[in-house]
Design a protein around this motif. Structure first.
Motif, PDB file in Angstrom:
ATOM      1  N   ILE A  94     -59.742 -53.995  -6.776  1.00 48.31           N
ATOM      2  CA  ILE A  94     -58.567 -54.433  -7.529  1.00 48.31           C
ATOM      3  C   ILE A  94     -57.998 -53.180  -8.182  1.00 48.31           C
ATOM      4  N   LEU A  95     -56.868 -52.717  -7.697  1.00 48.79           N
ATOM      5  CA  LEU A  95     -56.368 -51.410  -8.089  1.00 48.79           C
ATOM      6  C   LEU A  95     -55.630 -51.453  -9.426  1.00 48.79           C
ATOM      7  N   THR A 124     -64.738 -53.248  -7.488  1.00 49.35           N
ATOM      8  CA  THR A 124     -64.168 -52.216  -8.349  1.00 49.35           C
ATOM      9  C   THR A 124     -62.888 -52.744  -8.983  1.00 49.35           C
ATOM     10  N   ILE A 125     -62.816 -52.600 -10.293  1.00 51.45           N
ATOM     11  CA  ILE A 125     -61.621 -53.016 -11.035  1.00 51.45           C
ATOM     12  C   ILE A 125     -60.993 -51.769 -11.624  1.00 51.45           C
ATOM     13  N   GLY A 126     -59.764 -51.478 -11.218  1.00 47.23           N
ATOM     14  CA  GLY A 126     -59.108 -50.231 -11.568  1.00 47.23           C
ATOM     15  C   GLY A 126     -58.573 -50.195 -12.996  1.00 47.23           C
ATOM     16  N   GLY A 127     -58.195 -49.001 -13.410  1.00 44.96           N
ATOM     17  CA  GLY A 127     -57.660 -48.798 -14.743  1.00 44.96           C
ATOM     18  C   GLY A 127     -56.394 -49.606 -14.983  1.00 44.96           C
ATOM     19  N   ASN A 128     -56.293 -50.178 -16.173  1.00 50.85           N
ATOM     20  CA  ASN A 128     -55.139 -50.969 -16.599  1.00 50.85           C
ATOM     21  C   ASN A 128     -54.974 -52.280 -15.841  1.00 50.85           C
ATOM     22  N   ALA A 129     -55.902 -52.591 -14.945  1.00 50.80           N
ATOM     23  CA  ALA A 129     -55.841 -53.901 -14.293  1.00 50.80           C
ATOM     24  C   ALA A 129     -56.154 -54.980 -15.322  1.00 50.80           C
TER      25      ALA A 129
END
Length: 394
Positions: A94-95, A124-129
């Protein structure tokens, strides 16, 4: 980009992906600014693979930045991942800036694998998601759903990485549920959080234990080239299980060890300490406590390892600061100094030439002099093919 999709499946299927008993080995990519709603009923997955449909190591689900995704499954399934009785061995990414709402009812997982399913892949969970993942009875918000039904195996054996500034809300419901991980304490292992330039990895516990101390969460914090290891109250049994589970996949060497269980003799065993070999050992304990902490045996083991010992009962509040290259300490009671600031002389270990076991010098089972051999370190004895005494070198 900017696509608007509603995908709905019935029992055992997947809103987007493969249905029941069908492997999902390809890739699903939801582009930037897409608006997607994917729904499956019992045993299936909103996005991924349905009942008994493994998401293989080559399978991948990627949700790009600024996409808005809602993925829902009914009982036993997964909002995003694999449904019941299936392994989620692939990757879910999840970008940055994506907005995701993933949910499952009883026994499932919002993101991961459903009932009796293993989550051995990576999430993986991306930044600001912005991610909301929810499960209900015997469920996991992110990870693996229940596996205790019918005595089945499975659970959370993969990795979950949450990057800096991600906003994650993980909810689990009643009974044997976990917000992140799996249905018991051992299913926390493999969770990784990125906090700025630091990486926090949950490395234990790796099993379920009746002894509450062994269920302590163990975290490895790496910042630059410096490493901190926090072991809670974990005892030697669980320490050794953790070493066996990770094997060569984990570098245990640490600059700073938060010494286990207030430096009780139940923790910080020889084998574990030989792997960690900390430069500094911090002991949290009250002055003149009723438990007799710190115990003499683990103190001796730390001294033998040449570890600088910092104790809160002597130094007061202790602060460790890393710049990514070195760790510096300050403490409250400036009139006191850390113990063992000078590296101690290494302890000699005694090997038995006949049994090929080696012992600490004070062991009650030392061999006769003619059958003994000396080793300058624990590792030297291991390298020579000797095994540690089960009584003195736990």
């Amino acid at each position: 980009g900017e696509a608007n999709i509603d995908a709905i499946a019935q029992d055992d299927g997947a809103g987007i992906g493969s249905g029941s008993k069908g492997e999902m080995s390809g890739s699903i990519t939801i582009g930037s600014n897409a608006d997607v709603t994917a729904i499956s009923s019992e045993d299936g997955a909103g996005i991924g693979s349905g009942y008994k449909g493994e998401m293989s190591e080559t399978g991948s689900i990627t949700i790009r930045g600024d996409a808005n995704v809602t993925a829902i499954s009914g009982d036993d399934g997964a909002g995003i991942g694999s449904g019941s009785d299936a392994n989620m061995a692939g990757t879910i990414d999840i970008l940055d800036n994506a907005i995701v709402n993933a949910g499952s009812d009883d026994h499932g997982a919002g993101i991961g694998s459903g009932l009796r399913g293993e989550m051995s892949g990576s999430i993986t969970i991306g930044g600001n998601a912005q991610v909301t993942a929810s499960g209900d009875h015997e469920s996991a918000g992110i990870g693996a759903g229940a596996r205790s039904i019918n005595g089945s195996s499975g659970g959370m054996t993969g990795t979950i990485m949450i990057r800096d500034n991600a906003q994650v809300t993980a909810n689990a419901g009643r009974e044997s549920s976990a917000a992140i991980g799996g249905e018991d304490d051992s299913d926390m292992k493999g969770i990784i959080a990125i906090l700025g330039n630091a990486q926090v990895t949950v490395v234990g516990p790796v099993k379920s234990y009746a002894e509450p101390n062994n269920t302590s969460i163990v975290m490895r914090v790496a910042f630059g080239s410096t490493v901190f290891l926090f072991t809670g109250d974990m005892e030697t049994e669980a320490e050794n299980d953790m070493l066996d589970y990770w094997g060569d996949k984990m570098d245990w060497k640490a600059d700073v060890l938060k010494v286990g269980h207030h430096c009780s003799n139940t923790s910080t065993g020889y084998r574990f300490l030989n792997e960690v070999m900390p430069d500094y050992g911090v002991i949290s304990l009250g002055k003149d406590n009723s438990y007799g902490h710190p115990h003499a045996e683990p103190l001796s083991r730390l001294r033998q390892a040449g570890t600088v010992i910092l104790r809160t009962d002597e130094l007061g509040t202790i602060q460790a600061v890393s710049d990514g290259k070195a760790v510096t300490f300050t403490w409250e009671n400036q009139s006191e100094n850390p113990e063992n600031a000078e590296t101690a002389a290494p302890t000699v270990f005694i090997g038995n030439k006949n049994s090929k076991k080696f012992h600490s010098p004070d062991c009650a089972n030392l061999p006769a002099e003619k059958n003994s051999v000396e080793f300058s370190s624990y590792q030297a004895a291991i390298d020579a093919g000797y095994t540690p005494c089960s009584s003195c070198l736990k």
